[in-house]
Design an enzyme around this catalytic site. Structure first.
Site, PDB file in Angstrom:
ATOM      1  N   ASP A  68       2.713 -14.186  -4.441  1.00  0.00           N
ATOM      2  CA  ASP A  68       3.016 -15.601  -4.708  1.00  0.00           C
ATOM      3  C   ASP A  68       2.701 -16.527  -3.552  1.00  0.00           C
ATOM      4  O   ASP A  68       2.846 -17.744  -3.683  1.00  0.00           O
ATOM      5  CB  ASP A  68       4.506 -15.725  -5.072  1.00  0.00           C
ATOM      6  CG  ASP A  68       4.814 -14.988  -6.363  1.00  0.00           C
ATOM      7  OD1 ASP A  68       5.729 -14.154  -6.371  1.00  0.00           O
ATOM      8  OD2 ASP A  68       4.088 -15.236  -7.353  1.00  0.00           O
ATOM      9  N   HIS A  75       9.094  -8.244  -0.127  1.00  0.00           N
ATOM     10  CA  HIS A  75       8.955  -7.564  -1.421  1.00  0.00           C
ATOM     11  C   HIS A  75       9.838  -6.322  -1.420  1.00  0.00           C
ATOM     12  O   HIS A  75       9.996  -5.658  -0.397  1.00  0.00           O
ATOM     13  CB  HIS A  75       7.489  -7.146  -1.637  1.00  0.00           C
ATOM     14  CG  HIS A  75       7.162  -6.868  -3.064  1.00  0.00           C
ATOM     15  ND1 HIS A  75       7.436  -5.669  -3.661  1.00  0.00           N
ATOM     16  CD2 HIS A  75       6.627  -7.660  -4.023  1.00  0.00           C
ATOM     17  CE1 HIS A  75       7.039  -5.716  -4.921  1.00  0.00           C
ATOM     18  NE2 HIS A  75       6.557  -6.907  -5.174  1.00  0.00           N
TER      19      HIS A  75
HETATM   20  C1  SDX Z   1       7.436 -11.006  -7.231  1.00  0.00           C
HETATM   21  O1  SDX Z   1       9.129  -6.482  -7.979  1.00  0.00           O
HETATM   22  C2  SDX Z   1       7.949  -6.904  -8.140  1.00  0.00           C
HETATM   23  O2  SDX Z   1       6.986  -6.158  -8.234  1.00  0.00           O
HETATM   24  C3  SDX Z   1       7.820  -8.411  -8.234  1.00  0.00           C
HETATM   25  C4  SDX Z   1       6.399  -8.969  -8.223  1.00  0.00           C
HETATM   26  C5  SDX Z   1       5.652  -8.605  -9.482  1.00  0.00           C
HETATM   27  O3  SDX Z   1       4.414  -8.615  -9.443  1.00  0.00           O
HETATM   28  O4  SDX Z   1       6.317  -8.410 -10.530  1.00  0.00           O
HETATM   29  O5  SDX Z   1       5.674  -8.471  -7.096  1.00  0.00           O
HETATM   30  C6  SDX Z   1       6.412 -10.492  -8.163  1.00  0.00           C
HETATM   31  O6  SDX Z   1       8.529 -11.269  -7.644  1.00  0.00           O
HETATM   32  C7  SDX Z   1       7.112 -11.083  -5.761  1.00  0.00           C
HETATM   33  C8  SDX Z   1       8.335 -11.530  -4.905  1.00  0.00           C
HETATM   34  C9  SDX Z   1       8.436 -13.055  -5.024  1.00  0.00           C
HETATM   35  N1  SDX Z   1       9.717 -13.529  -4.381  1.00  0.00           N
HETATM   36  C10 SDX Z   1       9.681 -14.221  -3.246  1.00  0.00           C
HETATM   37  O7  SDX Z   1       8.657 -14.412  -2.568  1.00  0.00           O
HETATM   38  C11 SDX Z   1      11.045 -14.775  -2.834  1.00  0.00           C
HETATM   39  C12 SDX Z   1      11.267 -14.541  -1.337  1.00  0.00           C
HETATM   40  N2  SDX Z   1      11.441 -13.081  -1.131  1.00  0.00           N
HETATM   41  C13 SDX Z   1      12.739 -12.557  -1.150  1.00  0.00           C
HETATM   42  O8  SDX Z   1      13.755 -13.235  -1.796  1.00  0.00           O
HETATM   43  C14 SDX Z   1      12.822 -11.029  -1.131  1.00  0.00           C
HETATM   44  O9  SDX Z   1      11.912 -10.595  -0.204  1.00  0.00           O
HETATM   45  C15 SDX Z   1      12.607 -10.297  -2.445  1.00  0.00           C
HETATM   46  C16 SDX Z   1      13.522 -10.787  -3.504  1.00  0.00           C
HETATM   47  C17 SDX Z   1      11.186 -10.429  -2.893  1.00  0.00           C
HETATM   48  C18 SDX Z   1      12.901  -8.820  -2.176  1.00  0.00           C
HETATM   49  O10 SDX Z   1      14.231  -8.724  -1.865  1.00  0.00           O
HETATM   50  P1  SDX Z   1      14.927  -7.313  -1.497  1.00  0.00           P
HETATM   51  O11 SDX Z   1      13.962  -6.196  -1.599  1.00  0.00           O
HETATM   52  O12 SDX Z   1      16.195  -7.207  -2.260  1.00  0.00           O
HETATM   53  O13 SDX Z   1      15.196  -7.450   0.014  1.00  0.00           O
HETATM   54  P2  SDX Z   1      16.489  -8.104   0.656  1.00  0.00           P
HETATM   55  O14 SDX Z   1      16.798  -9.389  -0.038  1.00  0.00           O
HETATM   56  O15 SDX Z   1      17.551  -7.062   0.727  1.00  0.00           O
HETATM   57  O16 SDX Z   1      15.958  -8.459   2.121  1.00  0.00           O
HETATM   58  C19 SDX Z   1      15.927  -7.474   3.144  1.00  0.00           C
HETATM   59  C20 SDX Z   1      16.085  -8.282   4.431  1.00  0.00           C
HETATM   60  C21 SDX Z   1      17.289  -9.221   4.406  1.00  0.00           C
HETATM   61  O17 SDX Z   1      17.681  -9.428   5.760  1.00  0.00           O
HETATM   62  P3  SDX Z   1      18.967  -8.546   6.330  1.00  0.00           P
HETATM   63  O18 SDX Z   1      20.148  -8.861   5.425  1.00  0.00           O
HETATM   64  O19 SDX Z   1      18.535  -7.105   6.272  1.00  0.00           O
HETATM   65  O20 SDX Z   1      19.169  -9.057   7.747  1.00  0.00           O
HETATM   66  O21 SDX Z   1      14.944  -9.149   4.603  1.00  0.00           O
HETATM   67  C22 SDX Z   1      15.371 -10.509   4.552  1.00  0.00           C
HETATM   68  C23 SDX Z   1      16.737 -10.522   3.921  1.00  0.00           C
HETATM   69  O22 SDX Z   1      17.485 -11.645   4.372  1.00  0.00           O
HETATM   70  N3  SDX Z   1      14.382 -11.207   3.746  1.00  0.00           N
HETATM   71  C24 SDX Z   1      13.878 -12.407   4.027  1.00  0.00           C
HETATM   72  C25 SDX Z   1      12.930 -12.671   3.027  1.00  0.00           C
HETATM   73  N4  SDX Z   1      12.886 -11.645   2.177  1.00  0.00           N
HETATM   74  C26 SDX Z   1      13.789 -10.745   2.624  1.00  0.00           C
HETATM   75  N5  SDX Z   1      14.135 -13.273   5.030  1.00  0.00           N
HETATM   76  C27 SDX Z   1      13.432 -14.436   5.018  1.00  0.00           C
HETATM   77  N6  SDX Z   1      12.492 -14.762   4.081  1.00  0.00           N
HETATM   78  C28 SDX Z   1      12.231 -13.900   3.076  1.00  0.00           C
HETATM   79  N7  SDX Z   1      11.323 -14.215   2.173  1.00  0.00           N
END
Ligand code: SDX
Length: 429
Positions: A364, A306
């Protein structure tokens, strides 16, 4: 108390910017004069360090894993309140008295039917259309039916539009489901509460009476409460940006529905259940954990991570408890998908990759397990999220419209394209 200042030193010049404080949470540097003073923009793709507005509706402390709706902790509201009472709280800022809640409930109940002409919209879609495609289209089309509540400068019209959307989104989503399974639409009923009415519109058929199970209705109501609002997330920011151009409320909420559909946002609940099913059994979890960590592999653990929570999403904790209750009631507590989810969570939370990046289950991760057990297809999961989040979008939209500082949102950019050059005739290219 003396004003707090942030100093920026640039090219031998020092510039002062006020530091503003809210009631709780990080202070902000007010950089509204940055461009006029320095000729520079800030640069923050994804808005990781940007407060786009001030708001009094929802507060998140990502480090503590805390979520407050108008100051009330989400776990207390999930346990003691109801979705309709939470709607009132988010919209008007205070918990209602019994009389206020009854009046609000009556106003919502009497707006649950949609214009009968809207039924023809659905017939224009293919039967296999994704419910979110239908909901996005039909919500936007509400502006074509409810002209008496599109003037955003009239507070009475704003209020009617708000009530209409909170009341009609369940009906619109339920109709999308019925259309997808080839069953007749079921009209809303004024004798049922919000969650029971939605379940009845989704699962009742003309051939026999449908009795809503009160435990399932409570779980549905709790899911609505947990998803109702969440500060300035992507879809809420979309609604605010749309509203900043004075677009009508139905168009703004339709924009929020469209943004929520993305699998990185509200579409993650559908993607998470599909992922858990793809994993299928506990022994395949290491394979998927490795894929999630592999930078060459676009696979991510859906329902994990998140932007704000760097601790356990408090909604996920309540959702996991609710999943256990519903599955136990339905006699499927040994549901293999729940077992995979719990084992996956356990393994991921002990893995250094996830620990270093503070990746925890989010709202989720477990919601799909409950919705699946209740009988919804995965394609309906995000539409249900949209039903719930409509009140949050509207509360935030109303707050923005009523903000004396309201301005049209218009970000700038760091341009790295071609500089000025003359046109070349096609014969010289
Ligand atoms: C919702 O914003 C809100 O409040 C949203 C929400 C709401 O109520 O409105 O809470 C609802 O959207 C919840 C989130 C649902 N999405 C997912 O579950 C999809 C999977 N999660 C990710 O795609 C990600 O965690 C996000 C999109 C939720 C957040 O992304 P960020 O904050 O931009 O973080 P990032 O992509 O920069 O990741 C940071 C690091 C990265 O690794 P590095 O490049 O630093 O090595 O963490 C890794 C990412 O690759 N990473 C993950 C991961 N999420 C982040 N690696 C594996 N699996 C994951 N799920």
């Amino acid at each position: 108390m003396s004003e707090k200042l942030a100093k920026l030193t640039l090219g031998g010049e020092t510039y002062d910017f006020p530091v503003l404080s809210g009631t709780v949470g990080p202070d902000v540097i007010d950089i509204r004069s940055l461009y006029s003073k320095t000729g520079l923009f800030t640069y923050d793709p994804g808005f990781t360090s940007t407060a786009a507005c001030d708001s009094a509706i929802t507060y998140i402390d990502g480090d503590k894993g805390e979520l407050l709706y108008r100051g009330y902790p989400i776990d207390q509201l999930a346990e003691k309140s109801s979705y309709l009472e939470v709607c009132y709280l988010l919209l008007y800022g205070e918990l209602p008295t019994a009389a206020e809640l009854e009046d609000f409930g009556n106003r919502v109940t009497r707006h649950t039917m949609v214009h009968e002409q809207m039924h023809y919209f659905y017939r224009g879609f293919r039967r296999d259309a994704h419910p979110m495609a239908i909901v996005t289209g039909v919500v936007g089309a509400m502006a074509a039916f409810y002209h008496d509540s599109t003037d955003i400068n009239d507070p009475v019209q704003r209020e009617i539009a708000s009530i209409r959307m909170i009341a009609k989104l369940p009906t619109i989503a339920a109709m999308a489901y019925k259309y997808s399974v080839g069953q007749p639409f079921v009209y809303p009923r004024n004798d049922l509460d919000y969650a029971s009415n939605f379940l009845h519109m989704c699962f009742a058929v003309p051939a026999e009476e449908y009795k809503v199970d009160p435990v399932i209705a409570k779980a549905m109501d709790r899911i609505f409460t947990l998803h109702a609002d969440h500060e300035q997330n992507a879809s809420t920011s979309t609604v605010r940006l749309s509203g900043s151009s004075d677009a009508n409320p139905f168009a703004c909420i339709a924009a929020g529905v469209a943004c929520l559909w993305g699998p990185a946002h509200g579409g993650a609940n559908e993607a998470a259940l599909n992922m858990l099913r793809q994993i299928g059994s506990v022994d395949r979890i290491p394979e998927f954990i490795a894929r999630a960590k592999d930078k060459e592999d676009p696979f991510r653990l859906m329902g994990f991570g998140h932007r704000v929570y760097k601790n356990y999403d408090p909604r996920a904790a309540v959702m996991q408890e609710s999943a256990r209750e519903v599955l136990s009631l339905l006699g499927v507590e040994n549901n293999p998908t729940l077992q995979v989810a719990q084992e996956l969570e356990k393994i991921a939370l002990e893995d250094q990759y996830f620990v270093d990046r503070k990746l925890y289950p989010n709202v989720d991760f477990y919601s799909g397990i409950i919705l699946d057990a209740i009988g919804f297809p995965t394609s309906m999961f995000t539409a249900i999220f949209a039903v719930s989040r409509t009140v949050g979008w509207i509360a935030q939209w109303k707050e923005m419209i009523g903000d004396p500082q309201k301005k049209i949102g218009r970000p700038r950019q760091l341009y790295n394209g071609a500089t000025n050059r003359d046109y070349v005739d096609i014969r010289q290219r």
